[in-house]
Design an enzyme around this catalytic site. Structure first.
Site, mmCIF file in Angstrom:
data_model
loop_
_atom_site.group_PDB
_atom_site.id
_atom_site.type_symbol
_atom_site.label_atom_id
_atom_site.label_comp_id
_atom_site.label_asym_id
_atom_site.label_seq_id
_atom_site.Cartn_x
_atom_site.Cartn_y
_atom_site.Cartn_z
ATOM 1 N N HIS A 122 2.037 -3.793 -3.822
ATOM 2 C CA HIS A 122 1.129 -4.940 -3.684
ATOM 3 C C HIS A 122 1.540 -6.058 -4.645
ATOM 4 O O HIS A 122 1.499 -7.232 -4.311
ATOM 5 C CB HIS A 122 -0.316 -4.523 -4.005
ATOM 6 C CG HIS A 122 -0.893 -3.560 -3.018
ATOM 7 N ND1 HIS A 122 -2.134 -3.721 -2.465
ATOM 8 C CD2 HIS A 122 -0.395 -2.434 -2.459
ATOM 9 C CE1 HIS A 122 -2.393 -2.727 -1.630
ATOM 10 N NE2 HIS A 122 -1.348 -1.936 -1.616
ATOM 11 N N ASP B 284 -6.064 -9.553 -3.339
ATOM 12 C CA ASP B 284 -5.483 -8.417 -2.639
ATOM 13 C C ASP B 284 -6.523 -7.845 -1.681
ATOM 14 O O ASP B 284 -7.735 -7.985 -1.891
ATOM 15 C CB ASP B 284 -5.074 -7.341 -3.650
ATOM 16 C CG ASP B 284 -4.423 -6.157 -2.975
ATOM 17 O OD1 ASP B 284 -3.227 -6.259 -2.680
ATOM 18 O OD2 ASP B 284 -5.112 -5.137 -2.713
HETATM 19 N N1 UDP Z 1 10.630 1.066 -5.000
HETATM 20 C C1 UDP Z 1 11.787 1.075 -5.716
HETATM 21 N N2 UDP Z 1 12.256 2.273 -6.171
HETATM 22 C C2 UDP Z 1 11.634 3.453 -5.934
HETATM 23 C C3 UDP Z 1 10.428 3.413 -5.174
HETATM 24 C C4 UDP Z 1 9.969 2.215 -4.720
HETATM 25 O O1 UDP Z 1 12.409 0.029 -5.957
HETATM 26 O O2 UDP Z 1 12.121 4.499 -6.367
HETATM 27 C C5 UDP Z 1 10.122 -0.236 -4.519
HETATM 28 C C6 UDP Z 1 10.477 -0.489 -3.072
HETATM 29 O O3 UDP Z 1 11.718 -1.153 -2.966
HETATM 30 C C7 UDP Z 1 9.319 -1.355 -2.596
HETATM 31 C C8 UDP Z 1 8.162 -0.898 -3.453
HETATM 32 O O4 UDP Z 1 8.723 -0.245 -4.598
HETATM 33 O O5 UDP Z 1 9.568 -2.722 -2.860
HETATM 34 C C9 UDP Z 1 7.303 0.104 -2.744
HETATM 35 O O6 UDP Z 1 6.497 -0.553 -1.832
HETATM 36 P P1 UDP Z 1 6.122 0.096 -0.443
HETATM 37 O O7 UDP Z 1 5.150 -0.823 0.212
HETATM 38 O O8 UDP Z 1 7.339 0.429 0.323
HETATM 39 O O9 UDP Z 1 5.450 1.462 -0.823
HETATM 40 P P2 UDP Z 1 4.361 1.858 -1.922
HETATM 41 O O10 UDP Z 1 5.085 2.243 -3.135
HETATM 42 O O11 UDP Z 1 3.454 0.685 -2.106
HETATM 43 O O12 UDP Z 1 3.732 3.025 -1.284
#
Ligand code: UDP
Length: 498
Positions: A22, A125
C-alpha cells in the site's frame, strides 16, 4: 472546524496503510502528482504499526533521504499508540486504525496553525475510510487510493449492495466454496473459492470491509492503481455506477509502480543485492523461474518441502525468496529471515541444486523481474507484484496466499488469460500459520513447466498488456489523462491555485 486555506502551500494529505504494498504505490502516486503540478505539496502521515515497522521505517527513511521534492514532500510518522488494542481481537485492524484519528487530525491542524500548509484534500488508503470524517470536519474533500484492481473494488461494492439492499448475510452465503455466482466487472462466473477471506470472517472482517465500501460512496473520488486497457470489463462496471450516481468518480491512474530498487530496498545489504545480480548475469536469457510470495508470505515446513521437491523435479533454474512464518502470537505478523536456509530445507536440497538455484530472503523484486534471465514468476498475485510482472513482461504462475489475491489470480487466469494456474484457491490461515491445504510438489512442478514454456497466444496477450501499461502513463495515455483530471478536481476547491 474550517481552517484558513489562503496563505500556506496547498497540501494534499496522504494517509496510507503502512503495509509495503500500500505504501510504495502511494508514495509513487504522490511523486507523480508533484511532478505534474508544481503548486501542490504533499504530506504523508504514516501510522506506526509495530508489526512490520522496521521495514516501513527503513522505506520511509530511504524515501526522505532520496527525496526529489525536499520542500514539497514531507513524511510524518505518528507516535505509537499509548494504549493499542489487543491484536488477537476480531476488530483489531479497524480499532487500531481508528484510534489514530485524533493523532491525524492534530497533525493536520498543527501544521496549518503553524502556517506550514493549507490542506486541500485527503488521499486515504482503502482501509482508512474512518478518516473521511476528519476531512469533512476540516471542510476538505477526501479521495480513496485503492491499491488493488477493479475486481476487488467491484466485489466490495457488489457485496455491500447485496447486504444492504437484499439483506443478505455475505459471510454465511459465500463461505460455501462451491457457490457459483456472477458479479459486475467479471465476464466469467466465479466460485466461493475466489472470494477473499475477509468477506467470510463473521466476526469483524466482513462488516469492516462492507463498511469501507459504504464509505467509498461518500468520498469525492476513487483513484485506482490500474489502467482501463488492462481491465476493460471491470472499469465499465465501475463507470456505469459512476454514471448512475452510485459511486463517486473513479480515476484509473495506474500502473503506479515504485521500481527504483536502490531506494525501496535500502534495507537490503548492497553486497547481497549484488550477489543476486551477479548470479542472474550468469544465467541464460529467460531461463530462471522466480518465486516470491509478497511482503507477508511464508509457509510451514511441510509446504516448504513440497516447493523444494517441485523445484527439484522441474529441472529449471530458480531464484526463491524464502522467509519463515511469523513467530508472534498475534493474528497477523510479518515473516522473518532465516539465519541459515539449511535448517529450513530438505537435506541435500541446497547442494543438489547449487548449480541451478539460488535462495534468498527479502527479494529486490523489481530488479529481479527486470532482469533478462527471468523467464517466469511464481507469485502470490499481490496487486503490486501483478503490475510489476506485467510491466516487465514476465509471465506468472498463480499461487495466491492472503488478502484479495485469490480474486486477482482468477482475473489473471480466467478473465485475462495471461497467467497459468498453480492454484487459485490456496489461503494462508493466520491463526494456524498454515495453508488451507498443502500444494503438492507435482502441481508446483507442472505450473513451473507451463509458465516457463508459455504458449504463444498467452505470450502475445501478456506483451500487449505490458505495452498498454507503459502507454497509459505516457503523455496523452489514459492514466496520464485521468491523473490530470484528478489534479484539476482536487484544485477546483482551491480557486487561488487554478
Ligand atoms: N516485495 C519485494 N521483495 C519481497 C517481497 C515483496 O520487493 O521479497 C515488494 C514487491 O515488489 C511489491 C510489494 O513488495 O512491490 C508487495 O506488494 P504486493 O501488492 O505484491 O503484495 P503484498 O506484500 O502487499 O501482499
Amino acid at each position: 472546524m474550517e481552517i484558513n486555506k489562503n496563505r500556506a502551500p496547498s497540501e494534499l494529505v496522504f494517509i496510507p496503510t503502512p503495509g509495503m504494498g500500500h505504501l510504495m504505490s502511494a508514495v509513487k502516486l504522490a511523486k507523480l502528482i508533484l511532478k505534474r503540478n508544481k503548486t501542490i505539496s504533499i504530506l504523508f502521515i504514516v501510522i506506526n504499526v509495530p508489526l512490520n515497522l522496521s521495514m516501513v521505517k527503513s522505506y520511509i527513511h530511504s524515501q526522505s533521504h532520496h527525496n526529489p521534492y525536499p520542500t514539497r514532500l514531507t513524511f510524518h510518522i505518528l507516535p505509537p499508540l499509548s494504549n493499542p488494542p489487543d491484536p488477537t481481537t476480531p476488530n483489531y485492524l479497524k480499532n487500531f486504525i481508528e484510534l489514530h484519528n485524533p493523532l491525524v487530525k492534530h497533525s493536520v491542524i498543527d501544521r496549518t496553525m503553524a502556517g506550514l500548509s493549507s490542506p486541500i484534500g485527503f488521499i486515504l488508503d482503502m482501509l482508512c475510510t474512518s478518516m473521511i470524517d476528519i476531512a469533512t470536519d476540516l471542510n476538505i474533500p477526501s479521495y480513496i487510493f485503492f491499491p488493488s484492481g477493479t475486481g476487488f473494488l467491484n466485489l466490495m461494492l457488489h457485496f455491500q449492495n447485496m447486504a444492504d439492499l437484499e439483506n443478505i448475510d455475505i459471510a454465511t452465503k459465500f463461505s460455501d466454496p462451491d457457490i457459483v455466482f456472477n458479479m459486475p466487472g467479471l465476464e466469467n462466473q466465479i466460485t466461493g473459492k475466489a472470494v477473499p477471506r475477509i468477506f467470510l470472517e463473521v466476526e469483524g472482517g466482513c462488516s469492516m470491509i462492507l463498511e469501507h465500501a459504504r464509505r467509498f460512496r461518500k468520498c469525492k473520488g476513487i483513484l485506482i492503481n490500474s489502467y482501463v486497457e488492462l481491465e476493460r470489463v471491470g472499469f465499465k462496471a465501475l463507470f456505469d455506477q459512476v454514471e448512475m450516481g452510485q459511486i463517486p468518480t473513479v480515476f484509473p491512474v495506474g500502473p503506479i509502480l515504485d521500481l527504483d530498487e536502490k531506494i525501496r530496498s535500502e534495507s537490503n545489504e548492497e553486497d547481497e543485492v549484488q550477489s543476486i545480480v551477479d548470479w542472474l548475469d550468469n544465467q541464460p536469457s529467460s531461463s530462471v523461474v522466480f518465486l516470491c510470495f509478497g511482503s507477508m508470505g511464508s509457509f510451514d515446513e511441510e509446504q516448504v518441502k513440497e516447493i523444494a521437491k517441485g523445484l527439484d523435479d522441474s529441472g529449471h533454474r530458480f531464484l526463491w525468496s524464502l522467509r519463515k512464518p511469523p513467530s508472534s502470537e498475534g493474528k497477523y505478523g510479518a515473516p522473518s529471515l532465516h539465519e541459515t536456509f539449511v535448517e529450513a530445507l530438505p537435506q541435500g536440497f541446497i547442494d543438489g541444486t547449487a548449480d541451478r538455484g539460488k535462495i534468498i530472503g527479502w527479494a529486490p523484486q523489481a530488479l529481479i523481474l527486470a532482469h533478462s534471465a527471468i523467464g517466469g514468476f511464481v507469485s502470490h498475485c499481490g496487486w503490486n507484484s501483478t503490475l510489476e510482472s506485467l510491466w516487465f513482461g514476465v509471465p506468472m504462475a498463480t499461487w495466491p496466499v492472503y488478502a484479495e489475491q485469490q480474486l486477482n489470480a482468477f482475473q489473471l487466469v480466467k478473465e485475462l488469460g495471461i497467467s497459468v494456474e498453480i492454484r487459485m484457491d490456496y489461503r494462508y490461515v493466520w491463526n494456524t500459520k498454515k495453508g488451507n491445504f498443502v500444494v503438492k510438489a507435482k502441481e508446483i512442478k507442472n505450473g513451473i513447466k507451463k509458465v516457463m514454456n508459455l504458449d504463444e497466444e498467452m505470450k502475445s496477450k501478456a506483451r500487449e498488456m505490458k505495452n498498454k501499461g507503459r502507454e497509459a502513463l505516457e503523455i496523452g495515455g489514459s492514466s496520464y489523462d485521468w491523473l490530470g483530471r484528478f489534479i484539476e478536481d482536487v484544485l477546483s476547491k482551491d480557486p487561488e491555485r487554478c
